[in-house]
Scaffold this motif. Sequence first.
Motif, PDB file in Angstrom:
ATOM      1  N   PRO B 214     -26.253 -17.518  19.262  1.00 47.72           N
ATOM      2  CA  PRO B 214     -27.296 -18.337  19.894  1.00 47.72           C
ATOM      3  C   PRO B 214     -26.830 -18.780  21.285  1.00 47.72           C
ATOM      4  CG  PRO B 214     -26.920 -19.063  17.641  1.00 47.72           C
ATOM      5  CD  PRO B 214     -25.844 -18.064  17.946  1.00 47.72           C
ATOM      6  N   GLY B 215     -27.765 -18.927  22.176  1.00 47.33           N
ATOM      7  CA  GLY B 215     -27.444 -19.397  23.520  1.00 47.33           C
ATOM      8  C   GLY B 215     -27.126 -18.309  24.518  1.00 47.33           C
ATOM      9  N   THR B 216     -27.078 -17.075  24.034  1.00 44.92           N
ATOM     10  CA  THR B 216     -26.702 -15.961  24.914  1.00 44.92           C
ATOM     11  C   THR B 216     -27.875 -15.534  25.805  1.00 44.92           C
ATOM     12  OG1 THR B 216     -25.125 -15.173  23.267  1.00 44.92           O
ATOM     13  CG2 THR B 216     -25.880 -13.563  24.912  1.00 44.92           C
ATOM     14  N   HIS B 217     -27.551 -15.201  27.041  1.00 47.29           N
ATOM     15  CA  HIS B 217     -28.529 -14.524  27.902  1.00 47.29           C
ATOM     16  C   HIS B 217     -28.121 -13.061  28.059  1.00 47.29           C
ATOM     17  CE1 HIS B 217     -31.254 -13.386  31.017  1.00 47.29           C
ATOM     18  NE2 HIS B 217     -30.228 -12.859  31.663  1.00 47.29           N
ATOM     19  N   ILE B 218     -29.114 -12.192  27.993  1.00 45.65           N
ATOM     20  CA  ILE B 218     -28.869 -10.753  28.147  1.00 45.65           C
ATOM     21  C   ILE B 218     -29.789 -10.201  29.233  1.00 45.65           C
ATOM     22  CG2 ILE B 218     -28.906  -8.501  26.991  1.00 45.65           C
ATOM     23  CD1 ILE B 218     -28.755 -10.136  24.314  1.00 45.65           C
ATOM     24  N   THR B 219     -29.197  -9.503  30.182  1.00 46.39           N
ATOM     25  CA  THR B 219     -29.990  -8.749  31.153  1.00 46.39           C
ATOM     26  C   THR B 219     -29.763  -7.276  30.866  1.00 46.39           C
ATOM     27  OG1 THR B 219     -29.752 -10.454  32.859  1.00 46.39           O
ATOM     28  CG2 THR B 219     -30.337  -8.243  33.598  1.00 46.39           C
ATOM     29  N   ALA B 220     -30.841  -6.550  30.626  1.00 40.08           N
ATOM     30  CA  ALA B 220     -30.735  -5.122  30.306  1.00 40.08           C
ATOM     31  C   ALA B 220     -31.335  -4.318  31.446  1.00 40.08           C
ATOM     32  CB  ALA B 220     -31.469  -4.823  28.995  1.00 40.08           C
ATOM     33  N   VAL B 221     -30.516  -3.493  32.093  1.00 38.10           N
ATOM     34  CA  VAL B 221     -31.016  -2.699  33.227  1.00 38.10           C
ATOM     35  C   VAL B 221     -30.960  -1.202  32.965  1.00 38.10           C
ATOM     36  CG1 VAL B 221     -30.277  -4.496  34.845  1.00 38.10           C
ATOM     37  CG2 VAL B 221     -28.825  -2.507  34.504  1.00 38.10           C
ATOM     38  N   GLY B 222     -30.399  -0.801  31.827  1.00 41.65           N
ATOM     39  CA  GLY B 222     -30.206   0.638  31.597  1.00 41.65           C
ATOM     40  C   GLY B 222     -31.468   1.396  31.252  1.00 41.65           C
ATOM     41  N   ALA B 223     -32.376   0.777  30.522  1.00 43.95           N
ATOM     42  CA  ALA B 223     -33.561   1.503  30.017  1.00 43.95           C
ATOM     43  C   ALA B 223     -34.612   1.630  31.115  1.00 43.95           C
ATOM     44  CB  ALA B 223     -34.124   0.790  28.793  1.00 43.95           C
ATOM     45  N   ASP B 224     -34.377   2.572  32.031  1.00 42.74           N
ATOM     46  CA  ASP B 224     -35.270   2.731  33.171  1.00 42.74           C
ATOM     47  C   ASP B 224     -36.080   4.018  33.098  1.00 42.74           C
ATOM     48  OD1 ASP B 224     -33.254   4.493  33.500  1.00 42.74           O
ATOM     49  OD2 ASP B 224     -32.769   3.943  35.566  1.00 42.74           O
ATOM     50  N   ALA B 225     -36.084   4.650  31.941  1.00 43.97           N
ATOM     51  CA  ALA B 225     -36.846   5.894  31.761  1.00 43.97           C
ATOM     52  C   ALA B 225     -37.051   6.101  30.268  1.00 43.97           C
ATOM     53  CB  ALA B 225     -36.092   7.077  32.367  1.00 43.97           C
ATOM     54  N   PRO B 226     -38.072   6.896  29.887  1.00 42.63           N
ATOM     55  CA  PRO B 226     -38.339   7.096  28.462  1.00 42.63           C
ATOM     56  C   PRO B 226     -37.104   7.596  27.712  1.00 42.63           C
ATOM     57  CG  PRO B 226     -40.151   7.973  29.772  1.00 42.63           C
ATOM     58  CD  PRO B 226     -39.064   7.584  30.741  1.00 42.63           C
ATOM     59  N   GLY B 227     -36.927   7.060  26.515  1.00 41.67           N
ATOM     60  CA  GLY B 227     -35.820   7.520  25.662  1.00 41.67           C
ATOM     61  C   GLY B 227     -34.556   6.684  25.782  1.00 41.67           C
ATOM     62  N   LYS B 228     -34.467   5.847  26.813  1.00 45.11           N
ATOM     63  CA  LYS B 228     -33.257   5.057  26.998  1.00 45.11           C
ATOM     64  C   LYS B 228     -33.339   3.739  26.228  1.00 45.11           C
ATOM     65  CE  LYS B 228     -31.748   6.993  31.411  1.00 45.11           C
ATOM     66  NZ  LYS B 228     -31.354   6.638  32.805  1.00 45.11           N
ATOM     67  N   GLN B 229     -32.209   3.273  25.768  1.00 51.14           N
ATOM     68  CA  GLN B 229     -32.165   2.070  24.935  1.00 51.14           C
ATOM     69  C   GLN B 229     -30.740   1.546  24.869  1.00 51.14           C
ATOM     70  OE1 GLN B 229     -33.436   2.770  20.891  1.00 51.14           O
ATOM     71  NE2 GLN B 229     -33.544   0.595  20.385  1.00 51.14           N
ATOM     72  N   GLU B 230     -30.582   0.225  24.918  1.00 52.20           N
ATOM     73  CA  GLU B 230     -29.250  -0.384  24.823  1.00 52.20           C
ATOM     74  C   GLU B 230     -29.170  -1.457  23.733  1.00 52.20           C
ATOM     75  OE1 GLU B 230     -29.183  -1.292  29.233  1.00 52.20           O
ATOM     76  OE2 GLU B 230     -27.229  -0.317  29.063  1.00 52.20           O
ATOM     77  N   LEU B 231     -30.331  -2.002  23.343  1.00 48.71           N
ATOM     78  CA  LEU B 231     -30.325  -3.155  22.430  1.00 48.71           C
ATOM     79  C   LEU B 231     -31.030  -2.843  21.113  1.00 48.71           C
ATOM     80  CD1 LEU B 231     -31.402  -5.967  24.952  1.00 48.71           C
ATOM     81  CD2 LEU B 231     -29.064  -5.284  24.326  1.00 48.71           C
ATOM     82  N   ASP B 232     -30.542  -3.455  20.069  1.00 43.44           N
ATOM     83  CA  ASP B 232     -31.189  -3.476  18.763  1.00 43.44           C
ATOM     84  C   ASP B 232     -32.587  -4.095  18.927  1.00 43.44           C
ATOM     85  OD1 ASP B 232     -31.937  -3.965  16.142  1.00 43.44           O
ATOM     86  OD2 ASP B 232     -30.030  -4.932  15.575  1.00 43.44           O
ATOM     87  N   PRO B 233     -33.648  -3.397  18.521  1.00 48.82           N
ATOM     88  CA  PRO B 233     -34.996  -3.983  18.654  1.00 48.82           C
ATOM     89  C   PRO B 233     -35.133  -5.321  17.921  1.00 48.82           C
ATOM     90  CG  PRO B 233     -35.151  -1.644  18.149  1.00 48.82           C
ATOM     91  CD  PRO B 233     -33.694  -2.015  18.010  1.00 48.82           C
ATOM     92  N   LEU B 234     -34.326  -5.522  16.883  1.00 49.43           N
ATOM     93  CA  LEU B 234     -34.363  -6.814  16.175  1.00 49.43           C
ATOM     94  C   LEU B 234     -33.857  -7.941  17.076  1.00 49.43           C
ATOM     95  CD1 LEU B 234     -33.046  -5.690  12.661  1.00 49.43           C
ATOM     96  CD2 LEU B 234     -35.373  -6.531  13.203  1.00 49.43           C
ATOM     97  N   LEU B 235     -32.926  -7.614  17.965  1.00 50.19           N
ATOM     98  CA  LEU B 235     -32.414  -8.601  18.918  1.00 50.19           C
ATOM     99  C   LEU B 235     -33.501  -8.950  19.944  1.00 50.19           C
ATOM    100  CD1 LEU B 235     -30.193 -10.276  20.285  1.00 50.19           C
ATOM    101  CD2 LEU B 235     -29.335  -8.156  21.320  1.00 50.19           C
ATOM    102  N   VAL B 236     -34.225  -7.918  20.378  1.00 50.11           N
ATOM    103  CA  VAL B 236     -35.349  -8.161  21.306  1.00 50.11           C
ATOM    104  C   VAL B 236     -36.349  -9.107  20.647  1.00 50.11           C
ATOM    105  CG1 VAL B 236     -37.286  -7.074  22.530  1.00 50.11           C
ATOM    106  CG2 VAL B 236     -35.038  -5.930  22.467  1.00 50.11           C
ATOM    107  N   ALA B 237     -36.663  -8.823  19.381  1.00 51.87           N
ATOM    108  CA  ALA B 237     -37.658  -9.642  18.669  1.00 51.87           C
ATOM    109  C   ALA B 237     -37.146 -11.070  18.451  1.00 51.87           C
ATOM    110  CB  ALA B 237     -38.001  -8.989  17.336  1.00 51.87           C
TER     111      ALA B 237
END
Lengths: 314, 314
Positions: B214-237
Amino acid sequence: MRIVDKQQIVAHIDLDLAVQWIEEGFVAFSNGTVQVPPVQSFAFTGANGDCCVKSAFMEGSETFTVKISTGFYDNPGKGLASNDGLMLVLSASNGQPIALLQDEGWLTCMRTALAGRIAARLLAPREVHAIGILGTGMQARMQLEQLLPVTACRRVIVWGRSEVALASYKAFASALGFEVHTTVDPREVAQGANLIVCATPSRQALIDNKWVRPGTHITAVGADAPGKQELDPLLVARADRIIVDSIVQCRQYGEVSHALKAGLIEEGRLSEIGALLDGRISGRANDDEITLVDLTGVAIQDAQIARCALQSLP
Amino acid sequence: MRIVDKQQIVAHIDLDLAVQWIEEGFVAFSNGTVQVPPVQSFAFTGANGDCCVKSAFMEGSETFTVKISTGFYDNPGKGLASNDGLMLVLSASNGQPIALLQDEGWLTCMRTALAGRIAARLLAPREVHAIGILGTGMQARMQLEQLLPVTACRRVIVWGRSEVALASYKAFASALGFEVHTTVDPREVAQGANLIVCATPSRQALIDNKWVRPGTHITAVGADAPGKQELDPLLVARADRIIVDSIVQCRQYGEVSHALKAGLIEEGRLSEIGALLDGRISGRANDDEITLVDLTGVAIQDAQIARCALQSLP
């Protein structure tokens, strides 16, 4: 990166090679071996200007091209040309920029004029009695110049709204060796000429279907954006051959779009100039057919003339 | 037209001004006063390369920008960089080309890093114990550099796949004044850092939801085109605030697109960074919230950093 200005391009370009490469481009485009991403458009309403970015890559080519062209219609009052533009040529094998062609829009004008030359060579009647030109601007001049190699006819009827512009066009065409008749009545062009090129920014039909004689060929280059129109949609529907540069683009805003929207023709009546060049469809069958070529301008022409301009440099 | 090379740009650019103008650009974009035509993309499959053309005009700006960026992934074997690029700046009042910025892609890297800086300034927890960086490449370096002005933390945990690349990153970060811990286990980053920047070309999740405190900030810059992913979708949710640069673009291929497609979040949970900068939405409410900024890169950033690069030249 090589930086080339308009003067160098105009001085050296091999136009016969450009015709050959633009034809190859049209064929590849119609065969689906050209990558043409969507055109990017800007409107600068306050400045009465617009910009479009057209890019293309023909599979197998060593390069691809991004073209930026602008039109700012209050520029003449500032001592600047309305149209400007440049092209960037990049390597398709490593992405490095190869050349910046600062052609100021000249290559766009020329590739359009060369498409008119190709259209006339393919579809004009065997005997051209008189050439008809609608418009007195730069494109109307370049179209006439590019007809010199493809017809022996040296008689031209030119329509414009301004007597001053007509007088200037007459001086230009006379210097090319033409016998010139100018008029402010488009009917005179339609009734007197059997190879007609429409090169105006008109937003309504200028040529009435009833005026046009059997056997006439018409190349329409003005309708290159939504809302533009030069021909009676009934004339489009009456044409025996309807050839376009790009079916996808022409059904959106080409000359034929008006006839399509009015339900006067079906899209199945349209064929691409690349298919005609490739021999997959036939051209004019006899001297009585009316043929129409609708040119909205496709990015593969830009890519091919840019390659040619580079190739032609010393 | 002024022609400027990368060295001149890097030597003179005023990064604080760039931050200010990129923020203005994000606000204008979210307020709908930026013209952003569709991105043009090419794929050069034989050459393992791609190209995209991104263009933007912010209403009221004196200029607009067209950016060409290329990625040719076999280039390093030829002694060339994988990424290259240039920007053209044109007048929005008369269409004339003003400058060619031959930045070789550097301005794109920098505007992405500056967006990370803006994101961290807006959303990082009050006390950053450790910065976490996923990736060891150019963008992973520039992101760390751009965190220097917005956090006092000088401890960084870096994840990479290669020990050689990690050693090189460690030397880089140490020289910046950081205490550096390197790891090949992304769990160490997620568990040890509360300001995390993901800057990899990964095509699968690297950070598991369960690892993140808890309390974490995440900046995700890698997913800049289809098919790219760095984070668990559950974390996004799970994130309390989900901020994106462009809702339209991120729902297509941003980090959040995977959570949207899996039905884990509704689009209504997304807000734009421009709305946050404009004060129309609120940011982090307390030190326990998880905040996420998903950056896919928008053309207005290019237009604004290009303007700034020009403005900064002597």
